[in-house]
Design an enzyme around this catalytic site. Structure first.
Site, PDB file in Angstrom:
ATOM      1  N   ASP A 236       0.618  -1.234   0.002  1.00  0.00           N
ATOM      2  CA  ASP A 236      -0.134  -0.265  -0.168  1.00  0.00           C
ATOM      3  C   ASP A 236       0.833   1.303   0.425  1.00  0.00           C
ATOM      4  OD1 ASP A 236      -2.333  -1.818   0.565  1.00  0.00           O
ATOM      5  OD2 ASP A 236      -2.997  -0.893   2.101  1.00  0.00           O
ATOM      6  N   ASP A 237       0.155   2.034  -0.145  1.00  0.00           N
ATOM      7  CA  ASP A 237       0.445   3.633  -0.305  1.00  0.00           C
ATOM      8  C   ASP A 237       2.193   3.890  -1.603  1.00  0.00           C
ATOM      9  OD1 ASP A 237      -1.353   4.138   1.991  1.00  0.00           O
ATOM     10  OD2 ASP A 237       0.396   3.680   3.507  1.00  0.00           O
ATOM     11  N   HIS A 287      -5.913   3.263  -4.374  1.00  0.00           N
ATOM     12  CA  HIS A 287      -5.527   2.747  -2.751  1.00  0.00           C
ATOM     13  C   HIS A 287      -5.944   4.204  -2.546  1.00  0.00           C
ATOM     14  CE1 HIS A 287      -5.005   2.392   1.287  1.00  0.00           C
ATOM     15  NE2 HIS A 287      -3.452   2.882   1.508  1.00  0.00           N
ATOM     16  N   HIS A 291      -5.140   9.118   0.360  1.00  0.00           N
ATOM     17  CA  HIS A 291      -5.536   8.317   1.199  1.00  0.00           C
ATOM     18  C   HIS A 291      -6.169   9.355   2.808  1.00  0.00           C
ATOM     19  CE1 HIS A 291      -3.639   5.495   4.488  1.00  0.00           C
ATOM     20  NE2 HIS A 291      -3.243   5.228   3.321  1.00  0.00           N
ATOM     21  N   HIS A 378       3.333  -2.119   2.828  1.00  0.00           N
ATOM     22  CA  HIS A 378       4.249  -1.204   3.013  1.00  0.00           C
ATOM     23  C   HIS A 378       5.312  -0.845   1.858  1.00  0.00           C
ATOM     24  CE1 HIS A 378       0.898  -0.444   5.613  1.00  0.00           C
ATOM     25  NE2 HIS A 378       0.346   0.337   4.374  1.00  0.00           N
TER      26      HIS A 378
END
Ligand code: ZN
Length: 427
Positions: A236-237, A287, A291, A378
């Protein structure tokens, strides 16, 4: 008169002898340099780069092409070789020309397909006061579309090595239809076609493999065995400028595919990384753009966060991402009804963002790992990279197929076309 003639004759003979002597000394002291020519140059150009002092003679090349990454990489290597020659031959002083140290180099290049280029540098070196030349081959293989050096593990499953044990060497040139391996200067050739059953990406084309488009599609489309354990690793991210690339290298090494849930705001910062992730056969998911906690947004805002990110990814890869990972795993009825996409959560949380410590991340992930799990990591944290290496190595050695979320859910018989929340692919 007669004695005068005799003296003259002696003088002539003497001078002939002196001249011959000088010529002989000159001849045997002269440096003879063997010829070294490039045989193949399908990519880029080479120009002479020479340097001569009383101690050494350097005749090498400057390589130029459209791709700066390739040019720099080759220049670094050539510079290193030159530096090495100078350092190794600086303590003594040569007197005759032929005693000089020598470095000769030539560059050959091969164009594999639109994305792949291979370079061979042949070096001949002679030490100061030595007569003997030593020949070395060095090779470089580049993915010019993504500015990275490519390895055979990016192209073939690990098992390919057993098939070519005899030929295998770390030095090889990829060419249009085959690989040339070098053991010193001895060459052996292996066609891609003989390795086609090990294909694990679309980096080589059907024409490289010398097979029909149909055969190519079936080789590269579904490489999953439903009866074997499987697992989906998710990141993620990202994407992150360097960490994501390092993770791609690790995944290639273990023939693993993963899913990267990217943030729209990072996608636009690192389009090359996004393209590499996609082209190396990994899946990209959404995603959101920035955020946010989606449960605090309106339906329209939620749809924007997701659709804008999907569009940015599609602009780069040509593939529309479909899976959504909501930030913080936050979901409610509004989120679920705002977009038609499936929501992918996880059942193994590495807490890598919190611990930033490989020694904590690895056991947390591997302690209770099972067929069908979805692991959360991540790729923006450097400390996650070495953890990924251990996790992937363990899973690979324990016979897990490390595949994308879509591949796993499909293989487990789930329908991912509609809104639905998935925590794993366990059945
Ligand atoms: Zn996140």
């Amino acid at each position: 008169m007669k004695s005068m003639f005799k003296i003259l004759l002696v003088l002539v003979i003497l001078s002939i002898a002196i001249i011959t002597g000088i010529a002989l000394v000159e001849y045997y002291g002269r440096l003879e340099i063997p010829e070294l020519k490039s045989k193949n140059l399908e990519y880029g150009k080479v120009t002479d780069r020479t340097e001569s002092t009383e101690n050494y003679e350097i005749r090498t090349k400057t390589f130029t092409s459209d791709n700066e990454f390739v040019n720099t990489s080759i220049k670094e290597f050539v510079d290193l070789k030159i530096e090495e020659l100078k350092n190794n031959n600086s303590t003594e002083k040569s007197i005759r020309d032929k005693d000089k140290a020598v470095l000769l180099q030539t560059i050959d290049s091969y164009l594999v397909n639109d994305n792949l280029v291979s370079v061979k540098i042949t070096s001949m070196t002679k030490k100061i006061f030595s007569e003997e030349y030593v020949t070395d081959v060095d090779t470089f293989n580049y993915d010019v579309a993504h500015n990275r050096e490519i390895r055979l593990e990016d192209i073939f499953k690990k098992e390919y090595k057993s098939k070519i044990e005899e030929q295998y060497s770390e030095k090889y040139n990829l060419r249009k239809n085959d690989i040339v391996f070098y053991n010193n200067i001895k060459e052996s050739v292996c066609t891609y076609n003989t390795l086609k059953e090990y294909t694990n990406s679309k980096i080589l084309t059907a024409s490289n493999l010398n097979i029909s488009d149909d055969e190519y599609n079936s080789l590269t489309s579904n490489l999953i065995d439903k009866n074997k354990k499987m697992i989906a690793i998710t990141f993620d991210d990202g994407p992150h400028k360097t960490n994501t690339q390092e993770i791609l290298n690790i995944l290639s090494k273990y023939n693993a595919k993963a899913t990267f849930f990217m943030l729209g705001q990072n996608v636009n910062n690192y389009p090359n990384v996004v393209k590499a992730v996609s082209d190396y056969g990994h899946e990209i998911g959404i995603h959101t753009w920035s955020h946010p906690e989606l449960t605090k947004l309106s339906g329209d805002q939620i749809a924007n966060e997701i659709n804008n990110t999907a569009q940015a990814i599609k602009n780069i890869t040509g593939i529309e991402p479909w899976l959504v990972r909501p930030p913080y795993g936050s979901l409610n009825a509004t989120v679920k009804s705002s977009v038609p996409n499936p929501f992918i959560l996880w059942n193994i949380d590495s807490l890598d963002w919190k611990s930033r410590d490989k020694e904590k991340i690895v056991p947390l992930v591997l302690n209770d790992v099972q067929d069908g799990d979805i692991i959360l990591l991540h790729d923006i944290h450097a400390t996650t990279v070495p953890a990924v290496e251990e996790i992937v190595k363990y899973l690979y050695e324990n016979d897990y197929q490390i595949i994308t979320v879509s591949q796993m859910l499909e293989a487990k018989g789930y329908d991912t076309t509609k809104t639905r929340v998935f925590y794993s692919g366990r059945q």
